[in-house]
Design an enzyme around this catalytic site. Structure first.
Site, PDB file in Angstrom:
ATOM      1  N   GLU A  56       0.864  -1.192   0.000  1.00 51.90           N
ATOM      2  CA  GLU A  56       0.000   0.000   0.000  1.00 51.90           C
ATOM      3  C   GLU A  56       0.889   1.226   0.000  1.00 51.90           C
ATOM      4  O   GLU A  56       2.094   1.133   0.208  1.00 51.90           O
ATOM      5  CB  GLU A  56      -0.894   0.032   1.249  1.00 51.90           C
ATOM      6  N   ASN A  89       1.074   4.870   2.027  1.00 47.02           N
ATOM      7  CA  ASN A  89       0.526   5.627   3.159  1.00 47.02           C
ATOM      8  C   ASN A  89       0.703   7.102   2.881  1.00 47.02           C
ATOM      9  O   ASN A  89       1.828   7.575   2.753  1.00 47.02           O
ATOM     10  CB  ASN A  89       1.281   5.270   4.438  1.00 47.02           C
ATOM     11  N   LYS A 124      -9.539  -6.259   2.230  1.00 43.31           N
ATOM     12  CA  LYS A 124      -9.153  -5.022   2.918  1.00 43.31           C
ATOM     13  C   LYS A 124     -10.281  -3.997   2.963  1.00 43.31           C
ATOM     14  O   LYS A 124     -10.790  -3.594   1.914  1.00 43.31           O
ATOM     15  CB  LYS A 124      -7.969  -4.370   2.201  1.00 43.31           C
ATOM     16  N   GLU A 126      -6.720   2.238   8.060  1.00 35.93           N
ATOM     17  CA  GLU A 126      -5.265   2.308   8.166  1.00 35.93           C
ATOM     18  C   GLU A 126      -4.843   1.923   9.568  1.00 35.93           C
ATOM     19  O   GLU A 126      -5.635   1.968  10.493  1.00 35.93           O
ATOM     20  CB  GLU A 126      -4.789   3.755   7.909  1.00 35.93           C
TER      21      GLU A 126
HETATM   22  P1  ADP Z   1      -2.724  -0.844   6.954  1.00 33.34           P
HETATM   23  O1  ADP Z   1      -3.228   0.405   6.335  1.00 33.34           O
HETATM   24  O2  ADP Z   1      -3.554  -1.354   8.058  1.00 33.34           O
HETATM   25  O3  ADP Z   1      -1.264  -0.754   7.274  1.00 33.34           O
HETATM   26  P2  ADP Z   1      -1.879  -2.702   4.878  1.00 33.34           P
HETATM   27  O4  ADP Z   1      -2.455  -2.823   3.536  1.00 33.34           O
HETATM   28  O5  ADP Z   1      -0.507  -2.140   4.962  1.00 33.34           O
HETATM   29  O6  ADP Z   1      -2.909  -1.910   5.784  1.00 33.34           O
HETATM   30  O7  ADP Z   1      -1.897  -4.131   5.556  1.00 33.34           O
HETATM   31  C1  ADP Z   1      -1.431  -4.353   6.875  1.00 33.34           C
HETATM   32  C2  ADP Z   1      -0.447  -5.510   6.907  1.00 33.34           C
HETATM   33  O8  ADP Z   1      -1.064  -6.681   6.361  1.00 33.34           O
HETATM   34  C3  ADP Z   1       0.786  -5.290   6.052  1.00 33.34           C
HETATM   35  O9  ADP Z   1       1.787  -4.614   6.791  1.00 33.34           O
HETATM   36  C4  ADP Z   1       1.179  -6.702   5.701  1.00 33.34           C
HETATM   37  O10 ADP Z   1       1.895  -7.299   6.766  1.00 33.34           O
HETATM   38  C5  ADP Z   1      -0.163  -7.415   5.576  1.00 33.34           C
HETATM   39  N1  ADP Z   1      -0.621  -7.411   4.177  1.00 33.34           N
HETATM   40  C6  ADP Z   1      -1.355  -6.458   3.572  1.00 33.34           C
HETATM   41  N2  ADP Z   1      -1.577  -6.748   2.289  1.00 33.34           N
HETATM   42  C7  ADP Z   1      -0.997  -7.923   2.058  1.00 33.34           C
HETATM   43  C8  ADP Z   1      -0.887  -8.779   0.910  1.00 33.34           C
HETATM   44  N3  ADP Z   1      -1.439  -8.446  -0.249  1.00 33.34           N
HETATM   45  N4  ADP Z   1      -0.210  -9.945   1.056  1.00 33.34           N
HETATM   46  C9  ADP Z   1       0.349 -10.287   2.228  1.00 33.34           C
HETATM   47  N5  ADP Z   1       0.282  -9.531   3.343  1.00 33.34           N
HETATM   48  C10 ADP Z   1      -0.379  -8.364   3.266  1.00 33.34           C
HETATM   49 MG    MG Z   2       0.359  -0.705   6.043  1.00 34.83          MG
END
Ligand code: ADP
Ligand code: MG
Length: 474
Positions: A144, A146, A364, A368
């Site tokens: 993602e 941020n 998702k 965040e």
């Molecule tokens: P947030 O905004 O809560 O940080 P993220 O999209 O970064 O949302 O997801 C949180 C965590 O989930 C990431 O740090 C990672 O460890 C795991 N994660 C997110 N997307 C994936 C994915 N496509 N494959 C594997 N792990 C993921």
């Molecule tokens: Mg994240």
């Protein structure tokens, strides 16, 4: 990815000795957090969790991540200025997701009134994992981006020194010399300082908009102190303070507690729980003002998961970045599969696929801060329940990235020393400043490596799952 430290990682005595050195080095270097028991004062602090050993990162993927950061800065900035794109993209989401809807309402309200803000400052962090293919080669995949409150740029400036010492203690002097210097806090501060300068009022301050509970204050202080070093005054205020002490003058200059504010740097404001009615009013006041918001509300919306998913549609990047085919190619090369769950055939099909094979995906919501995504059985159950309801459109689906684990030790206060199979997530900080239509700063500002045990599907450092790390390029 070959584990770089196979010979030492199983040597219990050496590991114990190195861990003791590491913890003291972290405290000396300022890799600090306030404690859960005393989160409101710095009388008692502890070290922020970190890995004993730096983790192997493929050099080519590391360089790829740096090389695409200026492109992502351009992209986020372009999305934030594209009302039509934001409107279309978030139309389905804001019907069902109240938080995004409220942010969007402020966004449209501010546009209708006309923007007083003329200088724009973006600080983002693009996060990646290294997806391991069937043939064992790793590929860079964006998790993602941020666009608000991207943290740990301060503390991570100090982890390389700690890991350098640990490697020396473990007899890896040569390897220690290869750890890269890294100082995102300085890069972030340079961006803030530039925005402050362009705002053009010597007596105006930079306001850090901070949380009620500030356990991660030291990370923020690293950036703050860089500003003080440049003789720029910094104040720390909460939404509550802005509600009570904030006002706009006739030209919409922002004053808080009698001080004019040039830059508002949000380290808060990305989760719905912090907003009561008064805090929403404070947010609106800030957004209406002339002050440089980092990020402005449009840029916050540009960082939603829904926008990320729509960016992956064929043709979208080309439209947002016309005349920049190389940037488009570099950005697209980092995308994992992303899927819309909007109502209709496309959404029906992918929902059915994910229910049949949940381990291939991550579900998702528009949130965040870690701990919100759904995986495996839970993903299946939730999707099964909402698959025929509009609620489905508040989520997106993403291919699950599967990195190759490596053995490491996660050092956490009050936790036993034990080896864990771990995976890492690399973040690259980006900073840009725009004055009117002219981009005056656009750079990558450093990196952050976070590592977690494979038992945890989700979660960052602040969520108590991942820990700070340093890349060891291989
Ligand atoms: P947030 O905004 O809560 O940080 P993220 O999209 O970064 O949302 O997801 C949180 C965590 O989930 C990431 O740090 C990672 O460890 C795991 N994660 C997110 N997307 C994936 C994915 N496509 N494959 C594997 N792990 C993921
Ligand atoms: Mg994240």
């Amino acid at each position: 990815m070959a584990a770089a430290w196979q010979d030492v990682v199983r040597d219990a005595a050496a590991v114990r000795e190195a861990a003791a050195v590491a913890v003291d080095a972290a405290l000396l270097a300022g890799v600090l957090m306030r404690t859960g028991e005393q989160p409101h004062a710095s009388d008692v602090v502890n070290y922020a969790p970190f890995t004993l050993l730096p983790s192997a990162v493929p050099q080519d993927l590391f360089e790829q991540a740096y090389a695409v950061q200026q492109d992502f800065n351009l992209l986020v900035d372009a999305v934030s200025q594209n009302k039509e794109f934001l409107e279309q993209t978030l139309a389905s989401t804001i019907k069902v997701d109240d938080f995004t809807a409220r942010l969007f309402r402020i966004y449209t309200q501010v546009l209708e009134e006309g923007l007083a803000q003329t200088v724009f400052l973006g600080i983002n962090r693009s996060d990646y994992m290294f997806d391991c293919g069937l043939d064992g080669t790793a590929a860079l995949r964006q998790i993602e981006i941020n666009t608000i409150a991207a943290s740990f740029g301060g503390l991570t400036s100090r982890t390389a020194d700690v890991h350098r010492l640990v490697l020396k203690v473990l007899g890896k002097t040569e390897e220690a010399s290869h750890l890269l210097p890294n100082n995102p806090a300085k890069g972030l501060a340079l961006g803030i300082a530039k925005a402050w300068e362009l705002y053009g009022s010597q007596r105006a301050v930079v306001m850090f908009l901070v949380e009620e509970v500030q356990r991660n204050i030291f990370d923020q202080r690293c950036v703050e102190n860089e500003l003080w070093n440049r003789n720029i005054r910094v104040v720390r205020k909460r939404f509550r303070d802005v509600f009570e002490q904030g006002s706009l003058d006739a030209s919409r200059r922002l004053y808080v507690d009698g001080q004019e504010v040039a830059v508002v740097y949000y380290r808060e404001g990305y989760v719905p729980q912090v907003y009561d009615q008064q805090n929403w009013e404070a947010r609106l006041l800030l957004e209406r003002s002339r002050a440089v918001k980092c990020p402005d509300i449009a840029t916050q919306l540009a960082g939603t998961k829904k926008v990320q998913q729509e960016l992956s549609r064929p043709g979208t990047l080309e439209k947002l970045l016309p005349g920049r085919p190389e940037a488009v190619a570099r950005i697209r090369a980092t995308f994992a599969g992303l899927y819309s769950l909007d109502e209709g055939e496309e959404g029906d099909r992918i929902a059915a696929t994910a229910i049949a094979d949940p381990d291939r995906f991550v579900l998702k919501p528009q949130r965040e801060g870690g701990g919100n995504n759904l995986y495996g059985e839970e993903l299946r159950e939730v999707l099964e329940k909402i698959k025929d309801s509009p609620e489905r459109t508040s989520y997106i689906l993403m291919d699950k990235i599967k990195p190759q684990p490596a053995l490491n030790y996660l050092l956490r206060a009050h936790s036993p020393l034990q080896a864990s199979q771990c995976i890492s997530e690399l973040g690259i900080f980006g900073v840009y400043v725009r004055q009117g239509q002219e981009l005056v700063v656009n750079r990558a500002a450093g990196h952050l490596l976070r590592t977690k045990a494979i038992e945890h599907a989700d979660g960052g450092v602040a969520a108590g799952v991942a820990v700070l790390d340093t890349p060891y390029l291989v």
